[in-house]
Design an enzyme around this catalytic site. Structure first.
Site, PDB file in Angstrom:
ATOM      1  N   GLN B 114       0.839  -1.197   0.000  1.00 48.12           N
ATOM      2  CA  GLN B 114       0.000   0.000   0.000  1.00 48.12           C
ATOM      3  C   GLN B 114       0.879   1.254   0.000  1.00 48.12           C
ATOM      4  O   GLN B 114       1.493   1.566   1.022  1.00 48.12           O
ATOM      5  CB  GLN B 114      -0.870  -0.039   1.255  1.00 48.12           C
ATOM      6  CG  GLN B 114      -1.824   1.114   1.429  1.00 48.12           C
ATOM      7  CD  GLN B 114      -2.493   1.065   2.801  1.00 48.12           C
ATOM      8  OE1 GLN B 114      -2.012   0.390   3.707  1.00 48.12           O
ATOM      9  NE2 GLN B 114      -3.579   1.784   2.959  1.00 48.12           N
ATOM     10  N   SER B 117       0.986   6.504   2.563  1.00 49.70           N
ATOM     11  CA  SER B 117       1.618   7.508   3.427  1.00 49.70           C
ATOM     12  C   SER B 117       2.895   8.074   2.823  1.00 49.70           C
ATOM     13  O   SER B 117       3.628   7.387   2.117  1.00 49.70           O
ATOM     14  CB  SER B 117       1.974   6.883   4.777  1.00 49.70           C
ATOM     15  OG  SER B 117       0.857   6.263   5.346  1.00 49.70           O
ATOM     16  N   SER B 149       4.569  -1.255   4.322  1.00 50.46           N
ATOM     17  CA  SER B 149       4.730  -2.628   4.807  1.00 50.46           C
ATOM     18  C   SER B 149       4.833  -3.577   3.628  1.00 50.46           C
ATOM     19  O   SER B 149       4.038  -3.509   2.690  1.00 50.46           O
ATOM     20  CB  SER B 149       3.531  -3.049   5.656  1.00 50.46           C
ATOM     21  OG  SER B 149       3.316  -2.117   6.685  1.00 50.46           O
ATOM     22  N   GLU B 232      -9.442  -1.431   5.442  1.00 51.81           N
ATOM     23  CA  GLU B 232      -8.237  -1.696   6.226  1.00 51.81           C
ATOM     24  C   GLU B 232      -8.587  -1.790   7.702  1.00 51.81           C
ATOM     25  O   GLU B 232      -8.124  -2.666   8.420  1.00 51.81           O
ATOM     26  CB  GLU B 232      -7.211  -0.577   5.995  1.00 51.81           C
ATOM     27  CG  GLU B 232      -5.971  -0.715   6.884  1.00 51.81           C
ATOM     28  CD  GLU B 232      -4.822   0.180   6.461  1.00 51.81           C
ATOM     29  OE1 GLU B 232      -5.073   1.215   5.806  1.00 51.81           O
ATOM     30  OE2 GLU B 232      -3.671  -0.151   6.793  1.00 51.81           O
ATOM     31  N   GLU B 365      -6.066   8.330  17.342  1.00 55.89           N
ATOM     32  CA  GLU B 365      -6.595   9.693  17.472  1.00 55.89           C
ATOM     33  C   GLU B 365      -7.478  10.023  16.260  1.00 55.89           C
ATOM     34  O   GLU B 365      -8.573  10.583  16.406  1.00 55.89           O
ATOM     35  CB  GLU B 365      -5.444  10.709  17.581  1.00 55.89           C
ATOM     36  CG  GLU B 365      -4.654  10.622  18.888  1.00 55.89           C
ATOM     37  CD  GLU B 365      -3.773   9.385  18.986  1.00 55.89           C
ATOM     38  OE1 GLU B 365      -3.214   8.967  17.956  1.00 55.89           O
ATOM     39  OE2 GLU B 365      -3.648   8.813  20.083  1.00 55.89           O
TER      40      GLU B 365
END
Ligand SMILES: Cc1cc2nc3c(=O)[nH]c(=O)nc-3n(C[C@H](O)[C@H](O)[C@H](O)COP(=O)(O)OP(=O)(O)OC[C@H]3O[C@@H](n4cnc5c(N)ncnc54)[C@H](O)[C@@H]3O)c2cc1C
Lengths: 367, 395
Positions: B114, B117, B149, B232, B365
């Site tokens: 993926q 980010s 990852s 996910e 968060e």
């Protein structure tokens, strides 16, 4: 309870802190510390010599007439705060605090000069997780030689001298064995900055330093002092975690804003600050109570461990979390503190063990 | 009704086993046959490994096949492919894309990663700066991704990139399938706190992506990425349907095997967490039952929040329980693992790895914000970055 104990820092204590911090900032960088996880310990002997001998920290607890600096647990606790702040891989707690206290309490004055001068380093051969006041594993003695194994001993790898609890005929004794007479097997540790080792004695000649009666008390006092002052190391760990997290969240931007400006995170950090300042009160009280040999010292030690151990773990966990992905990396030092905080939580008794110990000390029995 | 479905499924499984005896059939051949029989993921459509049945029935199929000693597709090897890429391809892919990608994805012949980010775009994924520029029937992609990852073993990646810097941040992105063997893809290991390098930095330099590897419309990348992220969270947080699976299983095993470590204090904490784990398992079941039709919504975020908290509390407790043995660790050697292990290895590893659970796939968060804003309808934080063109935002 001793309300006259000073819980602030004296000028002398602050100047001890300054000199320790200055040295560590130069010689105990995060890269240097991280390298121990890959088995690289270059420069650590020199670092320990600089702290123990050049700064004279090894002799803080040893009276001047025995070759030490004649300081007290208060100065020692400030040193530990700084060692925690740097996750420093040095045997100060194990040698200059725990082993030194055991020898002092045993009245074995003859060894203390060498230890105080930093010429030799010692370790009390008990598992790092031993709870003060609980039975310690002891090796056997036959015909003047020791046989047995003690697991998970901290400071053994750096030690020249091992202080070994021995099951004698009349009860627990404390013997001294040169480290090279023991087989010391390093253990891959959760916290490689305080690596543990398994110590095997297969017929090592020893010299008694405390006989039955005296040994039990000396070991108990040494472990209790370790627990009490470990709280200051935990405070140092927690303080670093708070400081570095606040610093990061003041610069990290997401959603077009400084992340630290989100109220959810401000509240988290405010709570963490409260926890760290509370840990300071507990740690200072424990150090002061040990320094004064106050009647409340056992309570103070267990309160400090029960509180500060969890506070350090909380601070380190928040530090990783609030750094996001960066906090999960080997490159960022946060993990050094997480591992130190978690191992420290298990050292000299978990918070749960100290709460159970307090139950007896403050008369709140379980049933 | 449910009983009829189960009977039908059982017959199908029997037929598969009769035609392809697991004892004599090559593993891959068996997995492909299983896919073609619609028993890979029964909630997928017919022809794409499924039968259009409720998700929860998969448990039944898996149990029958396991009992017959049939090989499985070792889902841990391709967690991102199965949990994230596949449902996204199913929802937004063309028929050709579904036919091309889903079968080798499910069998594990092709591993996925993926590429979302970036250093400057984590929680705020929509800030991402990797550029995708149209070049005839291709796209040219340049930029840097991070925390990827499994990039070191991936054949394909799901990728979000900025195709229109002049549009507001959420509107100028496009979603692609990226070929990880493209010469412009460079994967560098990033070591993590457990000692190994499960994730990577990925540098994209003039990577060529054919337009028919675009998923969804140009400029629709945020919508497609949101679908991936919802999946996910369910994939990570939805949990294993069995009681005492996952982290509670590891701690319960230690508790049963080591009576000498027990204390009343730890016992109480363990049982509290056991109850919470059981409740989380039941919540996961409800989630799957609700998902029988349709795609996951923001409710999956609640499951992932609980999953991360429990994984961390349980693994932390296990070290306190172990006390002396908790001071040990298995191995710090730098490695690039084949699979992502959450509950394997030793207690120290589990403790450290669980710290990632509240960061990967959306931090706890951010998930709280999603629950508060998208489920409860509370007002969002005031924002200044939503409507201005992306290129004019401060960075
Ligand atoms: C083990 C692991 C595996 C990963 N695998 C992948 C992968 O395969 N592919 C991929 O694309 N990404 C992956 N990631 C990345 C992950 O998705 C990001 O790390 C995550 O989204 C957080 O982004 P960040 O690291 O930039 O942290 P930041 O966004 O910088 O956040 C820093 C801290 O601020 C908090 N914060 C941010 N915004 C707010 C807010 N509005 N309110 C309150 N708090 C806030 C965060 O919760 C966090 O605690 C992985 C991460 C980890 C740890």
């Amino acid at each position: 309870m001793s309300d006259e104990l000073d819980l602030l820092y004296t000028d002398v204590e602050e100047s001890v802190r300054d000199s320790v911090r200055a040295l560590l900032a130069k010689r105990c960088t995060p890269d240097r510390v991280t390298a121990v996880y890959d088995g690289d310990r270059t420069g650590l002997d020199e670092l320990w010599r600089a702290l123990s001998t050049d700064l004279g920290l090894a002799g803080l607890l040893v009276p001047e007439d025995l070759g030490g600096a004649g300081a007290s647990a208060r100065e020692v606790s400030v040193v530990l705060e700084e060692l925690g702040r740097f996750a420093a891989p040095v045997p100060f707690l194990t040698s200059a605090v725990v082993a030194t206290t055991a020898l002092l309490e045993a009245g074995a004055a003859d060894r203390l000069g060498e230890l105080a001068a930093g010429e030799r380093t010692a370790a009390l051969a008990v598992p790092l997780s031993t709870v003060p006041g609980r039975a310690v594993p002891a090796v056997t003695v036959h015909d003047g030689v020791l046989r047995g194994t003690v697991t998970a001993v901290a400071g053994a790898l750096e030690a020249d001298l091992l202080l070994v609890p021995v099951q004698g005929d009349g009860g627990l004794e404390l013997h001294e064995v040169p480290a090279d007479a023991a087989r010391i097997t390093p253990v891959t540790s959760l916290d490689m900055t305080r690596q543990i080792a398994d110590v095997e004695l297969a017929g090592a000649a020893s010299r008694p330093v405390a006989d039955a009666g005296a040994a039990e008390r000396a070991i108990g006092r040494a472990l209790e002092t370790g627990a009490a002052l470990l709280a200051s190391e935990q405070l140092g760990v927690a303080q670093w975690c708070l400081d570095s997290t606040v610093e990061y969240l003041k610069i990290r931007r997401q959603f077009g804003r400084i992340v630290g400006g989100f109220q959810a995170l401000k509240h988290r950090l405010a709570d963490l600050y409260v926890a760290v300042e509370s840990a300071r009160a507990a740690a200072r009280y424990a150090a002061a109570a040990v320094a004064a040999d106050d009647p409340d010292r056992s309570v103070a030690a267990s309160v400090a461990q029960a509180y500060c151990a969890d506070a350090a773990v909380l601070a380190a966990e928040e530090c990783v979390q609030l750094h996001g992905g960066v906090g999960m990396t080997w490159e960022h030092p946060a993990h050094l503190y997480l591992k130190r905080a978690k191992a420290d939580q298990l050292a000299f008794g978990t918070p749960g063990a100290h709460r159970a110990r307090l139950a007896g000390l403050v008369d709140l029995p379980a049933a | 009704m449910a009983q009829d479905l189960i009977t039908g499924l059982t017959e199908r499984v029997d037929r598969l086993l009769a035609d392809h005896d697991p004892a004599t059939t090559d593993r891959l051949e068996f997995l492909r046959a299983r896919f073609d029989a619609g028993l890979a993921w029964v909630h997928f459509p017919e022809g794409l490994g499924g039968l259009g049945l409720p998700r929860d029935l998969q448990i039944h199929v898996d149990a029958l096949l396991a009992r017959a000693g049939a090989p499985d597709n070792d889902p841990r090897r391709n967690a991102i492919g199965l949990g994230m890429a596949a449902p996204t391809i199913l929802a937004y892919g063309t028929e050709e894309q579904k036919k091309r990608f889903l079968r080798p994805l499910w069998t594990g012949e092709e591993i996925w990663c993926q590429l979302f980010s970036e250093p400057g775009a984590g929680s705020d994924l929509a800030a991402l700066a990797t550029r995708a520029e149209r070049d005839g029937d291709h796209w040219r992609v340049n930029g840097q991704k991070v925390w990827t990852s499994g990039a070191h073993k991936a054949r394909w990646a799901i990728l979000v990139a900025r195709s229109d810097p002049g549009a507001p941040k959420h509107r100028g992105m496009t979603y692609f399938v990226c070929d990880m063997t493209d010469p412009g893809v460079e994967v560098r290991p990033l070591r993590q706190i457990t000692g190994e390098a499960e994730f990577n930095e990925v540098f994209l330099t003039d990577v060529r992506i054919p337009d028919d590897h675009r998923l969804g419309a140009e400029g629709e990348g945020w919508r497609v990425a949101t679908a991936t992220l919802m999946n996910e969270r369910v994939a990570i947080g939805g949990g294993d349907p069995r009681r005492e699976s996952g982290m509670i299983g590891a701690v319960a095993r230690t508790w049963r095997e080591r009576p000498e470590l027990r204390t009343p204090e730890l016992h109480d904490r363990l049982l509290r967490l056991w109850v919470e784990s059981e409740v989380a398992r039941l919540s996961g079941r409800r989630l799957r039952q609700k998902l029988a039709v349709g795609e996951p919504g923001p409710e999956g975020s609640a499951a992932k929040l609980t999953f991360a908290r429990l994984a961390q509390q349980l693994s932390g407790l296990e070290l306190e329980l172990l006390a002396e043995d908790g001071l040990r660790y298995s191995d710090w050697t730098m490695r690039r693992p084949e699979i992502v292990e959450f509950t394997g290895r030793d207690a120290g590893y589990r403790y450290l790895r669980a710290k990632g659970n509240s960061i990967e796939g959306g931090t706890s968060e951010i998930l709280r914000n999603i629950v508060a804003e998208r489920v409860l309808g509370l007002p969002p934080e005031p924002r200044t970055d939503k409507d201005a063109p992306w290129k004019d935002l401060p960075r």
